[in-house]
Design a protein around this motif. Sequence first.
Motif, mmCIF file in Angstrom:
data_model
loop_
_atom_site.group_PDB
_atom_site.id
_atom_site.type_symbol
_atom_site.label_atom_id
_atom_site.label_comp_id
_atom_site.label_asym_id
_atom_site.label_seq_id
_atom_site.Cartn_x
_atom_site.Cartn_y
_atom_site.Cartn_z
ATOM 1 N N GLU A 54 0.834 -1.206 0.000
ATOM 2 C CA GLU A 54 0.000 0.000 0.000
ATOM 3 C C GLU A 54 0.870 1.259 0.000
ATOM 4 O O GLU A 54 0.553 2.246 -0.662
ATOM 5 C CB GLU A 54 -0.930 -0.001 1.221
ATOM 6 N N LYS A 57 2.179 1.815 -3.406
ATOM 7 C CA LYS A 57 1.142 2.414 -4.254
ATOM 8 C C LYS A 57 1.069 3.917 -4.004
ATOM 9 O O LYS A 57 0.941 4.722 -4.940
ATOM 10 C CB LYS A 57 -0.215 1.772 -3.971
ATOM 11 N N GLU A 58 1.142 4.306 -2.736
ATOM 12 C CA GLU A 58 1.073 5.727 -2.366
ATOM 13 C C GLU A 58 2.214 6.512 -3.014
ATOM 14 O O GLU A 58 2.037 7.648 -3.455
ATOM 15 C CB GLU A 58 1.151 5.880 -0.842
ATOM 16 N N LYS A 110 6.435 13.512 -3.243
ATOM 17 C CA LYS A 110 5.033 13.250 -2.905
ATOM 18 C C LYS A 110 4.560 14.221 -1.824
ATOM 19 O O LYS A 110 4.277 13.835 -0.679
ATOM 20 C CB LYS A 110 4.868 11.798 -2.447
ATOM 21 N N LEU A 113 1.245 13.483 0.039
ATOM 22 C CA LEU A 113 1.336 12.419 1.041
ATOM 23 C C LEU A 113 1.981 12.954 2.307
ATOM 24 O O LEU A 113 1.524 12.673 3.423
ATOM 25 C CB LEU A 113 2.148 11.249 0.480
#
Length: 337
Positions: A54, A57-58, A110, A113
């Motif tokens: 996960e 994926k982020e 990112k 995020l």
Amino acid sequence: MTKIINFCKIVCTIKDYGGANSRVPENDFFGEIIKGQLQGEGSPTKSAYRNHVEMCKELGLVRKENGDLVLAELGLEYYDAIPSTENGKKFVDRKTDELKGKLIEIVIAKSELIQREIGKGTIDEYVDNGETRFLISDQGIEKIDKNFLGLLTDLGLITIRNNEREIDGKVAGRSPSIRHTRQTEEELWSVLNKQRENGREAEIQTVAYEKKRLMDLGVKQDIRDRVERVSKHNTRAGFDVVSFNGKNISAKYDRFIEVKATTANYPIFYWSENERAVAKEKGDEYFIYIYINFGTEAQRLVTPIQNPYREIVEKNYEHVRPITTWRIVWNEKIWKN
């Protein structure tokens, strides 16, 4: 806890068992990845690796398509950064500086995020010994996703110093929830004086460094003695030290050095418009010398940047964050109307 080795094992499993398309059915993937245990990997359970996937994926390393796990373009870049043998076999359990740097680059990019996770807690910002520090409270740490926290820790973007959790400014600087701690006038002057002392000392060390470098090249004493700090008598020159490149020595200076010093453990500095303009004019004769961990046992001179206008402005402008200062001439009569 998300670690570099776990990421390596994920992308290598998809690449090695996914064939030319770098894709593998999700069920087959989890059955394969828990086989064997690498040193430093932690417990290779399906539940743990579901969390790791996960996070991949982020970060844009992996995507899911029709029940398959597929390496994205960024995942392929990360795979290429993993060291390998002459036969192409990947060292999944090795953490090199190149690999770590690549993952740091991916994480920093990112920003959404980072803002989502770091923004859950409060970060205190204050200046210590001339450098800005960002500390996360214990309450803030508890609010951050444990996998993301483990990743930042493994990358050295969160460190523990004097029992305080410090987050790297490259990460903290993107968070909108930083709380600025008060600073008294006395504390401000103390910081400014420390910065001034560090700057002067770095320039003195640069003069010594240049004289030693020229001596090793066989340059005569009378030429070496002409290396000097221009900043002593002209702070607007756009550089701090004048020297010689060491080839075809003549009476003319041909190395103009702007000196930067930081107590941080990575190169970060401020570059004025005047310095940038002079760097553009001087071209290959202009250098930036950056000292990191200044004043400590870990102090180091980073490889000098030759022609920084080309290297920073023309090639890597995305790594520059301009800071605007307004110059205002106030005419009371005009502004009053």
